[in-house]
Design a protein around this motif. Structure first.
Motif, mmCIF file in Angstrom:
data_model
loop_
_atom_site.group_PDB
_atom_site.id
_atom_site.type_symbol
_atom_site.label_atom_id
_atom_site.label_comp_id
_atom_site.label_asym_id
_atom_site.label_seq_id
_atom_site.Cartn_x
_atom_site.Cartn_y
_atom_site.Cartn_z
ATOM 1 N N LYS A 166 12.940 -22.037 40.114
ATOM 2 C CA LYS A 166 12.534 -21.487 41.419
ATOM 3 C C LYS A 166 13.633 -20.621 42.010
ATOM 4 O O LYS A 166 13.357 -19.616 42.665
ATOM 5 N N ALA A 167 14.892 -21.029 41.797
ATOM 6 C CA ALA A 167 16.038 -20.284 42.332
ATOM 7 C C ALA A 167 16.338 -19.035 41.501
ATOM 8 O O ALA A 167 17.320 -18.345 41.733
ATOM 9 N N LYS A 168 15.482 -18.787 40.487
ATOM 10 C CA LYS A 168 15.587 -17.601 39.622
ATOM 11 C C LYS A 168 16.880 -17.559 38.815
ATOM 12 O O LYS A 168 17.464 -16.492 38.577
ATOM 13 N N ALA A 169 17.343 -18.743 38.404
ATOM 14 C CA ALA A 169 18.496 -18.787 37.492
ATOM 15 C C ALA A 169 18.103 -18.069 36.204
ATOM 16 O O ALA A 169 16.958 -18.133 35.765
ATOM 17 N N LYS A 170 19.077 -17.371 35.587
ATOM 18 C CA LYS A 170 18.775 -16.584 34.377
ATOM 19 C C LYS A 170 18.812 -17.442 33.118
ATOM 20 O O LYS A 170 18.484 -16.981 32.027
ATOM 21 N N GLY A 171 19.293 -18.690 33.278
ATOM 22 C CA GLY A 171 19.331 -19.569 32.118
ATOM 23 C C GLY A 171 19.959 -20.895 32.475
ATOM 24 O O GLY A 171 20.536 -21.035 33.557
ATOM 25 N N ALA A 172 19.808 -21.884 31.572
ATOM 26 C CA ALA A 172 20.369 -23.206 31.850
ATOM 27 C C ALA A 172 21.007 -23.792 30.600
ATOM 28 O O ALA A 172 20.551 -23.547 29.484
ATOM 29 N N VAL A 173 22.090 -24.530 30.832
ATOM 30 C CA VAL A 173 22.662 -25.366 29.782
ATOM 31 C C VAL A 173 22.419 -26.806 30.208
ATOM 32 O O VAL A 173 22.840 -27.204 31.299
ATOM 33 N N ILE A 174 21.700 -27.561 29.375
ATOM 34 C CA ILE A 174 21.437 -28.960 29.724
ATOM 35 C C ILE A 174 22.307 -29.851 28.847
ATOM 36 O O ILE A 174 22.077 -29.999 27.641
ATOM 37 N N VAL A 175 23.335 -30.409 29.478
ATOM 38 C CA VAL A 175 24.304 -31.235 28.777
ATOM 39 C C VAL A 175 23.737 -32.635 28.523
ATOM 40 O O VAL A 175 23.999 -33.256 27.498
ATOM 41 N N THR A 176 22.927 -33.094 29.451
ATOM 42 C CA THR A 176 22.382 -34.454 29.453
ATOM 43 C C THR A 176 21.746 -34.851 28.121
ATOM 44 O O THR A 176 21.052 -34.045 27.496
ATOM 45 N N SER A 177 21.976 -36.100 27.708
ATOM 46 C CA SER A 177 21.288 -36.612 26.518
ATOM 47 C C SER A 177 20.200 -37.591 26.949
ATOM 48 O O SER A 177 20.078 -37.914 28.128
ATOM 49 N N GLY A 178 19.415 -38.078 25.968
ATOM 50 C CA GLY A 178 18.336 -39.008 26.287
ATOM 51 C C GLY A 178 16.969 -38.369 26.128
ATOM 52 O O GLY A 178 16.001 -38.751 26.787
ATOM 53 N N PHE A 179 16.866 -37.372 25.233
ATOM 54 C CA PHE A 179 15.593 -36.686 25.013
ATOM 55 C C PHE A 179 15.077 -36.980 23.592
ATOM 56 O O PHE A 179 15.115 -38.127 23.174
ATOM 57 N N SER A 180 14.685 -35.956 22.850
ATOM 58 C CA SER A 180 14.041 -36.226 21.552
ATOM 59 C C SER A 180 14.962 -36.982 20.593
ATOM 60 O O SER A 180 14.492 -37.672 19.689
ATOM 61 N N GLU A 181 16.280 -36.894 20.810
ATOM 62 C CA GLU A 181 17.191 -37.576 19.892
ATOM 63 C C GLU A 181 17.085 -39.103 20.018
ATOM 64 O O GLU A 181 17.510 -39.832 19.128
ATOM 65 N N VAL A 182 16.504 -39.583 21.141
ATOM 66 C CA VAL A 182 16.243 -41.026 21.265
ATOM 67 C C VAL A 182 14.746 -41.298 21.382
ATOM 68 O O VAL A 182 14.315 -42.308 21.934
ATOM 69 N N ARG B 135 12.452 -39.575 23.076
ATOM 70 C CA ARG B 135 11.743 -39.143 24.293
ATOM 71 C C ARG B 135 11.317 -37.687 24.181
ATOM 72 O O ARG B 135 11.776 -36.820 24.927
ATOM 73 N N LYS B 136 10.405 -37.437 23.239
ATOM 74 C CA LYS B 136 9.901 -36.090 23.046
ATOM 75 C C LYS B 136 9.155 -35.617 24.303
ATOM 76 O O LYS B 136 9.164 -34.436 24.635
ATOM 77 N N ASP B 137 8.546 -36.582 24.999
ATOM 78 C CA ASP B 137 7.789 -36.235 26.205
ATOM 79 C C ASP B 137 8.687 -35.563 27.252
ATOM 80 O O ASP B 137 8.329 -34.548 27.848
ATOM 81 N N LEU B 138 9.892 -36.137 27.454
ATOM 82 C CA LEU B 138 10.827 -35.555 28.423
ATOM 83 C C LEU B 138 11.266 -34.162 27.984
ATOM 84 O O LEU B 138 11.405 -33.246 28.792
ATOM 85 N N GLN B 139 11.492 -34.023 26.657
ATOM 86 C CA GLN B 139 11.932 -32.717 26.150
ATOM 87 C C GLN B 139 10.820 -31.669 26.278
ATOM 88 O O GLN B 139 11.089 -30.519 26.623
#
Lengths: 463, 209
Positions: free
Chosen positions: A94-110, A112-116
């Protein structure tokens, strides 16, 4: 099929950064990231975002949400817990950022494909590229953008240079980063892309192949996510600049029952080896080789053949070098007649005029200079290996200068072999900092030269 | 499943890949007729379930008179029965004496798709594991680089002529494998002899049930 969202220019070189999950509490990832931006002297605008509403973090005005900033934001670095990530990513969109780096873990690697999948959905909705999740992110030595949560006190930051390093794995990535700093060669960009939910190795390699600050790409990968797409652009990239690759996970799974000899031989790792050699990648066998090859490609020109002229101030090392050349498919040639004649006039009678050219344990800068300049102009020689043992009476900083001098002319690739500890290292670090790769053994140097020969062949410099 | 023998031979012929004269026989009289008093023949059992034919005694070599042909026919039938191969066929071929055996194969990799393999062939395939692998389709330069990669390159391609022969054969096989829906393929051995070659044994696996 949605349009691929892969323009990472503003993620790599942002003019402004919002750190979502910024903190000043000891031991937090958000604290380490903020501290790094402050410590490395990031040139752009920095906006710490923390939901707690504290007024400032590390002397910078803090915001509860990225939406409160009201200024243009290029990059959102996200390090809030996994279950809060999609909410703040949506706000970044919404803030029109041009891109993101998501450092956080806890997604498909564990699992949680749904979160990813939710992150991918948001990325598509806002056409906002994402690196990660579960990654270290990006470091650009020139703009001093640095999303790595590794404190500067614990890991050295390499000097600015031409090597860009890409790693799926964060841990391999960070240890190599530390090692690169120790090798004294320069880094352009470091990108760890983790789960590759949106931006993957194909996008990153494509970007780096066009990046003018990158002249070598060093890649650690465990598997290609889009192997087919990679084959489509691979030759374009490897023709543009050398890619040194280390493939992790070399054990064959062998799950598929083979009905033919071919299938039983052509396992997935052999398919990778085939792909690498066919498409011009330089494959390394371990972390050490990755560094050996990275530094020769960063600093040395391509070569016109595989004939290596060896200079040494230690006889035994000359013999080891001859062995190492042979074992790595390189040739120790004969000196051409007129060069040999000239050397005979210059060198004392204790020096045998033949390769490896043993200029004696008492050799000082004069003899090194004369030998280097002779081999540089010998048409029988394509690459020069200078074995310089600093334990000998003649070798000191003037010898180091002589080598740097000869190498700076860039007539032929030059590498140095130097084995030793404190006194030696004080000289070799100066030699490396001046753009001449130093190796601890003739074998390491020969392997690096062999990689240079391979790529020179691929580029057609060697016919 | 394994493509039937006659269809496989037809495909090789379509791509002008030489293969040794052969026939499927259902009686030993057929086999003797095929022999026709000329030189030596070989006889073998082919089946989905028989990958290692020599190891299981499913090949008879050097057959040069009706008695030998009849004996071989009966023994192979007995062994096929004992190994419970189910459906199988008996094939007779002209025997090539001497020459060098190579393998050219195809496989589909989960990541990279169709791959082509060249190696030292026959019984040496799995012992020495001397092979080169590339993604399909290959160029002529890549075909030469496959030959050069082999430790045995001097044995299988000792001069410019034999290099050319193998490279052009690799291109034909690469084309055949790229244009058909095989999932696995062995041409093993292909015998290099008398300045030419002949495919002697083949397994083309299709994923169509």
């Amino acid at each position: 099929m949605p349009v691929k969202i892969n323009n990472i220019e503003k993620i790599v070189k942002p003019g402004s950064v919002a750190v979502i999950g910024a903190s000043d509490k000891h031991g937090k990832v958000g604290t380490a990231i903020m501290q790094n931006y402050v410590d490395v002297g990031f040139q752009g605008k920095l906006y710490p975002i923390n939901i707690s509403g504290q007024p400032s973090i590390m002397g910078k005005k803090a915001y509860k949400s990225i939406l409160d900033v009201k200024e243009p934001i290029d990059l959102a670095v996200i390090c809030v817990p996994a279950d809060a990530t999609s909410k703040v990513l949506n706000e970044a969109g919404k803030a029109k950022a041009k891109g993101a780096v998501i450092v956080t873990s806890g997604f498909s690697e564990v699992g949680r494909k749904d979160l990813q999948d939710e992150l991918i959905r948001i990325s598509n909705a806002y056409k906002m590229p994402i690196i990660g999740p579960n990654c270290l992110g990006v470091m650009d030595t020139r703009s001093r953008n640095d999303t790595l949560f590794l404190p500067t006190a614990k890991i050295d930051r390499p000097k600015i240079g031409g090597v860009s390093f890409v790693s799926q794995s964060g841990s391999v990535g960070s240890s190599i980063l530390d090692l690169i700093s120790g090798e004294g060669f320069g880094l352009s960009k470091f990108i760890s892309y983790g789960n590759a939910a949106v931006v993957d190795e194909v996008d990153i390699l494509d970007y780096l192949s066009k990046d003018k600050d990158t002249n070598v790409i060093v890649l650690y990968m465990e598997g290609a996510r889009r192997a087919k797409e990679l084959t489509l652009i691979a030759k374009k990239i490897t023709k543009a600049k050398p890619i040194v690759v280390l493939k992790g996970g070399r054990t064959e799974s062998g799950s598929k029952a083979a009905h033919s000899h071919t299938a039983s031989l052509a396992g997935s790792n052999n398919a990778y080896h085939a792909f690498f050699s066919q498409f011009g990648f330089i494959e390394a066998e371990g972390l050490e080789e990755l560094l050996w090859y990275g530094k020769i490609f960063e600093t040395q020109p391509l070569c016109k053949g595989n004939r290596v002229g060896v200079i040494t101030n230690g006889g035994g090392h000359g013999v080891l070098a001859a062995d190492a050349l042979y074992q790595n498919g390189l040739i120790l040639p004969e000196l051409s007649a007129n060069i040999a004649k000239n050397l005979r006039k210059i060198m004392p009678s204790i020096v045998n005029i033949r390769l490896p050219l043993d200029i004696g344990g008492d050799a000082g800068a004069d003899r090194f200079s004369a030998a280097l300049s002779a081999l540089s102009s010998d048409p029988n020689i394509d690459v020069i290996m200078t074995i310089t043992l600093f334990q000998t009476p003649g070798a000191d900083e003037s010898v180091a200068s002589a080598i740097i001098d000869a190498a700076s002319r860039k007539e032929k690739p030059i590498v140095v072999v130097s084995t030793g500890s404190t006194y030696t290292k004080s000289h070799t670090s100066i030699i490396e900092a001046s753009g001449v790769p130093v190796y601890e053994s003739p074998d390491a140097a020969a392997k690096a030269i062999s990689a240079l020969v391979k790529y020179s062949k691929y580029k057609g410099v060697i016919k | 499943m394994l493509l039937n023998y006659n269809s496989a031979i037809k495909i090789l012929n379509k791509y002008k890949i030489r293969n040794v004269e052969s026939a499927i026989v259902s009686t030993y009289d057929d086999a003797v007729k095929f022999w026709n008093g000329k030189g030596m023949i070989t006889m073998k059992v082919i089946s989905d379930k028989a990958l290692h034919k020599s190891k299981n005694g499913l090949v008879s070599l050097y057959l040069s008179n009706p008695k030998q042909i009849q004996d071989a026919f009966l023994i192979l039938k007995k062994r096929a029965l004992k190994l419970k191969l189910g459906k199988y066929k008996i094939v007779v071929q002209r025997m090539i004496l001497g020459g060098t055996e190579i393998i050219i194969g195809g496989n589909i990799d989960q990541q990279f798709g169709k791959m082509i393999l060249l190696g030292l062939g026959g019984i040496y395939v799995e012992t020495f594991k001397d092979f080169a692998l590339r993604l399909c389709p290959i160029s002529k330069n890549e075909a030469f680089s496959m030959i050069d990669q082999l430790k045995s390159s001097n044995i299988i391609a000792h001069d410019a002529k034999s290099r050319e022969l193998i490279a052009s054969l690799l291109l034909k096989v690469s084309k055949m494998f790229s244009e058909n829906d095989f999932v696995e393929m062995d041409l093993n051995p292909i015998i290099l002899h008398d300045e030419t070659y002949d495919a002697v044994d083949l397994r083309l696996m299709s994923d169509k049930g």
